[in-house]
Design a protein around this motif. Structure first.
Motif, PDB file in Angstrom:
ATOM      1  N   PHE A 101       0.813  -1.213   0.000  1.00 26.43           N
ATOM      2  CA  PHE A 101       0.000   0.000   0.000  1.00 26.43           C
ATOM      3  C   PHE A 101       0.848   1.264   0.000  1.00 26.43           C
ATOM      4  O   PHE A 101       0.522   2.237  -0.679  1.00 26.43           O
ATOM      5  N   HIS A 102       1.936   1.270   0.764  1.00 29.30           N
ATOM      6  CA  HIS A 102       2.743   2.493   0.849  1.00 29.30           C
ATOM      7  C   HIS A 102       3.342   2.880  -0.506  1.00 29.30           C
ATOM      8  O   HIS A 102       3.667   4.041  -0.734  1.00 29.30           O
ATOM      9  N   GLU A 103       3.457   1.905  -1.419  1.00 28.60           N
ATOM     10  CA  GLU A 103       4.004   2.192  -2.748  1.00 28.60           C
ATOM     11  C   GLU A 103       3.037   3.005  -3.613  1.00 28.60           C
ATOM     12  O   GLU A 103       3.437   3.595  -4.615  1.00 28.60           O
ATOM     13  N   LEU A 104       1.768   3.037  -3.227  1.00 30.01           N
ATOM     14  CA  LEU A 104       0.770   3.773  -4.008  1.00 30.01           C
ATOM     15  C   LEU A 104       0.737   5.261  -3.661  1.00 30.01           C
ATOM     16  O   LEU A 104       0.308   6.081  -4.471  1.00 30.01           O
ATOM     17  N   VAL A 105       1.204   5.600  -2.448  1.00 23.96           N
ATOM     18  CA  VAL A 105       1.194   6.995  -2.017  1.00 23.96           C
ATOM     19  C   VAL A 105       2.127   7.806  -2.925  1.00 23.96           C
ATOM     20  O   VAL A 105       3.266   7.429  -3.165  1.00 23.96           O
ATOM     21  N   GLY A 106       1.601   8.912  -3.444  1.00 20.36           N
ATOM     22  CA  GLY A 106       2.376   9.763  -4.342  1.00 20.36           C
ATOM     23  C   GLY A 106       2.139   9.473  -5.814  1.00 20.36           C
ATOM     24  O   GLY A 106       2.599  10.232  -6.673  1.00 20.36           O
ATOM     25  N   LEU A 107       1.411   8.382  -6.110  1.00 18.47           N
ATOM     26  CA  LEU A 107       1.098   8.091  -7.510  1.00 18.47           C
ATOM     27  C   LEU A 107      -0.087   8.934  -7.963  1.00 18.47           C
ATOM     28  O   LEU A 107      -0.975   9.275  -7.181  1.00 18.47           O
ATOM     29  N   GLU A 108      -0.088   9.267  -9.244  1.00 16.72           N
ATOM     30  CA  GLU A 108      -1.215   9.970  -9.833  1.00 16.72           C
ATOM     31  C   GLU A 108      -2.249   8.932 -10.262  1.00 16.72           C
ATOM     32  O   GLU A 108      -1.926   7.963 -10.940  1.00 16.72           O
ATOM     33  N   GLU A 116      -8.597  10.551 -17.708  1.00 14.99           N
ATOM     34  CA  GLU A 116      -8.220  11.810 -17.067  1.00 14.99           C
ATOM     35  C   GLU A 116      -7.655  11.550 -15.680  1.00 14.99           C
ATOM     36  O   GLU A 116      -8.006  10.567 -15.027  1.00 14.99           O
ATOM     37  N   ALA A 117      -6.790  12.465 -15.245  1.00 13.05           N
ATOM     38  CA  ALA A 117      -6.214  12.367 -13.908  1.00 13.05           C
ATOM     39  C   ALA A 117      -7.258  12.778 -12.880  1.00 13.05           C
ATOM     40  O   ALA A 117      -7.916  13.811 -13.024  1.00 13.05           O
ATOM     41  N   VAL A 118      -7.406  11.964 -11.844  1.00 18.30           N
ATOM     42  CA  VAL A 118      -8.314  12.287 -10.739  1.00 18.30           C
ATOM     43  C   VAL A 118      -7.560  13.108  -9.707  1.00 18.30           C
ATOM     44  O   VAL A 118      -8.077  14.061  -9.149  1.00 18.30           O
ATOM     45  N   GLY A 119      -6.295  12.734  -9.450  1.00 17.94           N
ATOM     46  CA  GLY A 119      -5.474  13.445  -8.474  1.00 17.94           C
ATOM     47  C   GLY A 119      -4.349  12.562  -7.966  1.00 17.94           C
ATOM     48  O   GLY A 119      -4.092  11.495  -8.515  1.00 17.94           O
ATOM     49  N   MET A 120      -3.703  13.030  -6.887  1.00 21.18           N
ATOM     50  CA  MET A 120      -2.567  12.311  -6.300  1.00 21.18           C
ATOM     51  C   MET A 120      -3.029  11.517  -5.089  1.00 21.18           C
ATOM     52  O   MET A 120      -3.776  12.032  -4.255  1.00 21.18           O
ATOM     53  N   ILE A 121      -2.545  10.287  -4.975  1.00 21.23           N
ATOM     54  CA  ILE A 121      -2.869   9.451  -3.823  1.00 21.23           C
ATOM     55  C   ILE A 121      -2.052   9.943  -2.634  1.00 21.23           C
ATOM     56  O   ILE A 121      -0.824  10.005  -2.696  1.00 21.23           O
ATOM     57  N   GLU A 122      -2.766  10.298  -1.561  1.00 20.26           N
ATOM     58  CA  GLU A 122      -2.112  10.801  -0.351  1.00 20.26           C
ATOM     59  C   GLU A 122      -2.030   9.756   0.745  1.00 20.26           C
ATOM     60  O   GLU A 122      -1.165   9.833   1.607  1.00 20.26           O
ATOM     61  N   ASN A 123      -2.955   8.784   0.723  1.00 18.79           N
ATOM     62  CA  ASN A 123      -2.962   7.785   1.775  1.00 18.79           C
ATOM     63  C   ASN A 123      -3.757   6.569   1.313  1.00 18.79           C
ATOM     64  O   ASN A 123      -4.618   6.678   0.439  1.00 18.79           O
ATOM     65  N   VAL A 124      -3.473   5.433   1.925  1.00 21.24           N
ATOM     66  CA  VAL A 124      -4.231   4.213   1.710  1.00 21.24           C
ATOM     67  C   VAL A 124      -4.599   3.716   3.099  1.00 21.24           C
ATOM     68  O   VAL A 124      -3.742   3.622   3.973  1.00 21.24           O
TER      69      VAL A 124
END
Length: 177
Positions: A101-108, A116-124
């Motif tokens: 899960f921590h690998e997803l933080v910071g991904l667009e 389309e881009a929804v946004g940046m993942i800040e937390n899981v």
């Protein structure tokens, strides 16, 4: 060592017995991989403090741990609720296509339906049986997206993106006033 360099192993639920042992809830997929732990970092305030383990016994996702120099009920009680961490470098290798899960933080997050881009993942985080992505939308609003294998099309680590099938209308619910 900082929290950003680590992953959370679990947390101390309560003291166990009168001699300083603690009951720990392990928040990991395979608790048996941790039966030979020699040390952990215990979060105390904003600091991670190393604690050496002298004994550990596992029962499912729970463990009874005795720490070196923690030999009384009072000392064990002072650790109640503290989070336990291990360095990211100790994580077992994952098979191709698997991720932590921590690998997803910071991904667009890219919605495959609209490209389309929804946004940046800040937390899981896990909310009961559901795992959710906390995404900071370009409007600065938080959008919660369910995370399931069926919704993931691709994790593109090279371009720092995750391509997912976002349920239709879900983002709009968060953007309404």
């Amino acid at each position: 060592m900082t929290v950003e360099d680590c992953y959370q192993l679990g947390y101390i639920v309560k003291p166990h017995g009168l001699k300083g042992e603690v009951q720990v809830l392990l928040d990991v997929d395979y608790p048996d991989e941790y039966k030979t732990l020699e040390s952990v970092f215990v979060q105390q305030g904003q600091q991670l403090v190393p604690f050496f383990i002298t004994a550990i016994s596992l029962n499912g996702d729970k463990a009874i741990i005795r720490f070196e120099d923690t030999d009384s009920l009072e000392l064990a009680q002072s650790l109640k609720g503290c989070a336990l961490y291990l360095p990211l470098s100790t994580l077992p290798e994952r098979e191709e296509g698997d991720f932590y899960f921590h690998e997803l933080v910071g991904l667009e997050l890219i919605d495959v339906n609209t490209d389309e881009a929804v946004g940046m993942i800040e937390n899981v985080f896990e909310a009961g049986p559901q795992t959710l992505l906390s995404v900071k939308h370009k409007t600065s609003k938080e959008v919660l997206i369910p995370l399931t294998d069926e919704l993931i099309k691709e994790i593109d680590k090279e371009n720092n993106q995750i391509h997912m099938f976002v349920p239709e209308g879900l983002v709009d619910v968060y953007l309404e006033d």
